[in-house]
Design an enzyme around this catalytic site. Structure first.
Site, PDB file in Angstrom:
ATOM      1  N   HIS A   1       0.921  -1.290   0.086  1.00 23.05           N
ATOM      2  CA  HIS A   1      -0.161   0.097   0.077  1.00 23.05           C
ATOM      3  C   HIS A   1       0.954   1.240  -0.143  1.00 23.05           C
ATOM      4  O   HIS A   1       0.428   2.254   0.554  1.00 23.05           O
ATOM      5  CB  HIS A   1      -1.143  -0.187   1.212  1.00 23.05           C
ATOM      6  CG  HIS A   1      -1.881  -1.159   1.259  1.00 23.05           C
ATOM      7  ND1 HIS A   1      -3.273  -1.148   0.628  1.00 23.05           N
ATOM      8  CD2 HIS A   1      -1.862  -2.301   1.934  1.00 23.05           C
ATOM      9  CE1 HIS A   1      -3.690  -2.171   0.495  1.00 23.05           C
ATOM     10  NE2 HIS A   1      -2.944  -3.024   1.512  1.00 23.05           N
TER      11      HIS A   1
ATOM     12  N   ASN B   1     -10.231  -3.345   1.655  1.00 25.30           N
ATOM     13  CA  ASN B   1      -9.949  -3.110   0.354  1.00 25.30           C
ATOM     14  C   ASN B   1     -11.098  -2.959  -0.593  1.00 25.30           C
ATOM     15  O   ASN B   1     -12.088  -2.999  -0.120  1.00 25.30           O
ATOM     16  CB  ASN B   1      -9.122  -4.463   0.106  1.00 25.30           C
ATOM     17  CG  ASN B   1      -7.764  -4.764   0.609  1.00 25.30           C
ATOM     18  OD1 ASN B   1      -7.094  -3.735   0.732  1.00 25.30           O
ATOM     19  ND2 ASN B   1      -7.550  -6.027   0.952  1.00 25.30           N
TER      20      ASN B   1
END
Length: 709
Positions: free
Chosen positions: A84, A157
């Site tokens: 990320h 997510n």
């Protein structure tokens, strides 16, 4: 001799099958001693499962193998996030639209109309900070709620499942998808041998692979994608009653993705596309919104459900547990400084507030181990909570933590402990404080995957069959593309073997696309694939189209002398819809319409390709001959056609002929002869794409989209 019964991955039988009767290790292990050890040299008996109390029970704190493995993984990068890394954040507000105090005591849900400040960070997973926005990748969707009970981080997510069932495999998954350690490429890609080698040996990943190869992983922008909490959590009310919950963020603008060819070209034209889109929308006052929907269910449902609700590779179809919408998230403010806010924001799954609790999902339990540790390494101090973006708001912070780098608020006086006899300082509050939900746990303490986690193919099949034929074709094409980048034919074959357990027609189509001479036998399955699971329309993007064209952009390729009424009329029609027009012209200075008015260009031809827009209009005016001979103009129109976009046109015959598109024009082409045609063009655009054209482009419309069930 009868066929051997497939063993459940992670079981004792599967582990010992790697050894001969005399204990000789058969599995290939490369050079040197084949035994896997800890950094202290202790041989590891099981690298597939974390230590748990009972098969469905919690992860044991004493699991030093899990702790060491994740500890080392968390500290592999300085200071960029290991995963990320490429993110973009914005501030917002969450408004409760349905109070649920009977379900949870969590502060954001206690009164209708209650407002809670938030910070949201979107991200890709695999790429570095410098990678492009439109990689085929899972997107992070992390929300920090600054509640009056403390900070709550819902770290999710844009996909509701994950590749693995146990956190002990997370370092292996990420190592496999990241650039190879010897050559340090490929960047932000899963189309390579290492990733698919790992996947082909990890059957539990196949459900996630279906999502990953779908259009979900190439969203049009952050504003048009869903978010999920992934795991099953608990909500606990003031009386101590627990309700299981799964979190869903649904964009009010609807779902939308791009085609892979578009993604590649967008990354070339504007690698910051997702960042730019969110920044420009918020700056223009077009605040993106998501509804928070909860799937709420009890122990009875969990026990009778076909799959384990604590398995992070499984979903609960919305048809079985519909969403209860409880609030709206609105992003209404961009950051003042990217580093201070977006880069320094620290999310931790363990950050919960009274009324929110965990389950024994082994991936979630491992994440609770990991996040605090990785934030310490990345931000350099246990005092990262003092940074403004991480500091709680609207509630006191009062404890005896002291010193350390970046400490800014040490307590005054002599007392730095509790209990103390000085009558000073804070104490625990049993009535208002956080109390974990009481669960009785029992079972053998061992490394074992529960049998309820053993079905790896049924929901993968359900997801695939839930897609439209167009979406199924995209999944097939993505698998062929990704696997074609693998140099090892054995890896391709192993993945196709798994696909045979999902859908025979899909496996055959992928094998044909890869040119495999023989279809491999189906991979051994710990549980047979269920054929009775019904499709779920909620899993399809195209079955859930938006109700308007709001939030989208039309790219208008225009030249001097364009009919003034058409240009201004189109702008007005789009503005009324909540969409916008971007002018692409031969010169950035703009064009002069038929009434003599100058219109500055938003993009210069060649710098504003049609992949950047949701639909296009071609109005060449007096520049018709110039545009017809211009390669960039030809690419603009040809790409729009190939990408199934709606195309409005007037006076564009020369350009259409130059692109040889005349015989290929279909109902997705709308001639705009006068202002009244603009409404017809907008009505078509509300469908976003003219998908029937893709079947024609495929060359074999029926066979190309036929999959055996």
């Amino acid at each position: 001799m009868a066929d051997a019964k497939p063993t459940q991955p992670g079981s004792f039988e599967a582990l010992v099958s790697d050894y001969g009767a005399g204990g000789e290790f058969h599995q290939h292990a490369g050079d040197g001693d084949p035994r896997l050890t800890t950094a202290q040299g202790v041989t590891i008996a099981d690298n597939q499962n974390s230590l748990r109390v009972g098969a469905p029970g919690p992860t044991a704190l004493e699991d030093f193998i899990l702790r060491e493995k994740i500890f080392h993984f968390d500290h592999e990068r300085i200071p960029e996030r290991v995963v990320h890394a490429r993110g973009f954040g914005a501030h917002g507000l969450f408004e409760c639209t349905k109070a649920i105090p009977e379900i949870t005591r969590a502060a954001p849900f206690q009164q209708e109309g209650k407002i809670t400040e938030t910070f949201v960070r979107f991200s890709t997973v695999a790429g570095s900070k410098g990678s492009a926005d439109l990689a085929r990748d899972v997107r992070g969707f992390a929300v920090k709620f600054y509640t009056d009970q403390g900070n709550w981080d819902l770290v999710g997510n844009n996909i509701p499942v994950f590749f693995i069932q146990d956190a002990i495999k997370f370092p292996d998954l990420v190592h496999a998808v990241k650039p190879a350690p010897d050559r340090n490429f490929p960047q932000a890609q899963s189309a390579h041998d290492n990733f698919w080698d790992f996947i082909s040996l990890t059957p539990e990943s196949m459900h996630m692979v279906m999502w990953q190869m779908s259009d979900r992983t190439i969203p049009r922008s952050f504003r048009f994608m869903q978010g999920f909490g992934v795991h099953t959590f608990r909500m606990v009310n003031a009386e101590g009653r627990s309700t299981f919950v799964k979190f869903h963020w649904k964009p009010k603008l609807g779902l939308q993705s791009v085609l892979w060819d578009e993604a590649v070209k967008i990354n070339g034209a504007d690698p910051d596309r997702h960042r730019r889109d969110l920044w420009e929308a918020i700056s223009a006052g077009e605040f993106p919104e998501w509804e928070l929907g909860l799937q709420l269910f009890d122990e009875e449902f969990a026990e009778r459900f076909d799959f384990d609700v604590q398995d992070p590779t499984k979903i609960i179809p919305e048809e079985l547990v519909p969403l209860t919408v409880v609030g709206t998230l609105t992003l209404d403010r961009v950051v003042d400084n990217f580093f201070a806010e977006t880069e320094q924001v620290a999310f931790c799954t363990q950050n919960v507030i009274p009324g929110i609790d965990f389950t024994n999902d082994p991936l979630l339990q491992g994440r609770n181990f990991s996040y605090l540790d990785t934030q310490l390494k990345r931000l350099g101090s246990p005092n990262f909570t003092k940074l403004p973006v991480n500091a709680p708001r609207g509630c006191p912070v009062n404890n005896y933590q002291q010193d350390g780098h970046m400490q800014t608020s040490n307590r005054k006086g002599r007392v730095n402990y509790e209990p103390n006899g000085w009558g000073q300082g804070p104490r625990a509050h049993p009535l208002e404080g956080y109390v974990s939900y009481v669960v009785r746990e029992e079972g053998e303490k061992r490394r074992l995957r529960p049998e309820s986690f053993a079905d790896h193919y049924s929901q993968a099949r359900q997801f695939f069959l839930s897609q439209t034929p167009v979406e199924q074709g995209h999944i097939r094409d993505a698998l062929v593309f990704e696997l074609s980048k693998c140099q090892e034919v054995d890896i391709r074959a192993r993945v196709v073997a798994h696909l045979r357990n999902i859908d025979e027609g899909l496996a055959e189509a992928v094998a044909m696309g890869l040119g495999l001479p023989d279809l491999p036998p189906p991979a051994p399955a710990a549980r047979p694939t269920r054929m009775d699971l019904p499709p779920s329309d909620a899993l399809s993007i195209l079955k859930n189209p938006p109700t308007s064209f709001a939030g989208r952009t039309v790219g208008v390729l225009a030249g001097d002398g364009v009919e003034a009424g058409l240009l201004t009329g189109l702008d007005a029609v789009l503005d009324a819809e909540g969409a916008q027009m971007k002018l692409v012209a031969p010169r950035i200075g703009g064009i002069t319409d038929s009434a003599g008015m100058l219109h500055p260009a938003d993009e210069r031809l060649g710098g504003g390709p049609s992949v950047l827009f949701d639909a296009v209009v071609v109005l060449p005016g007096q520049d018709a001959a110039f545009l017809a001979a211009n390669p960039a103009a030809q690419d603009f129109l040809t790409d729009a056609h190939v990408h199934c976009k709606f195309i409005g046109h007037s006076g564009a015959a020369a350009l259409i002929e130059a692109c040889a598109l005349g015989p290929k024009m279909d109902e997705g082409w709308i001639e705009i002869a006068e202002s009244s045609d603009l409404d017809r063009f907008l009505e078509a655009c509300r469908s976003l794409r003219h998908w029937p054209r893709e079947l024609t482009l495929a060359g074999n419309p029926e066979a190309d989209r036929t999959f055996k069930s």
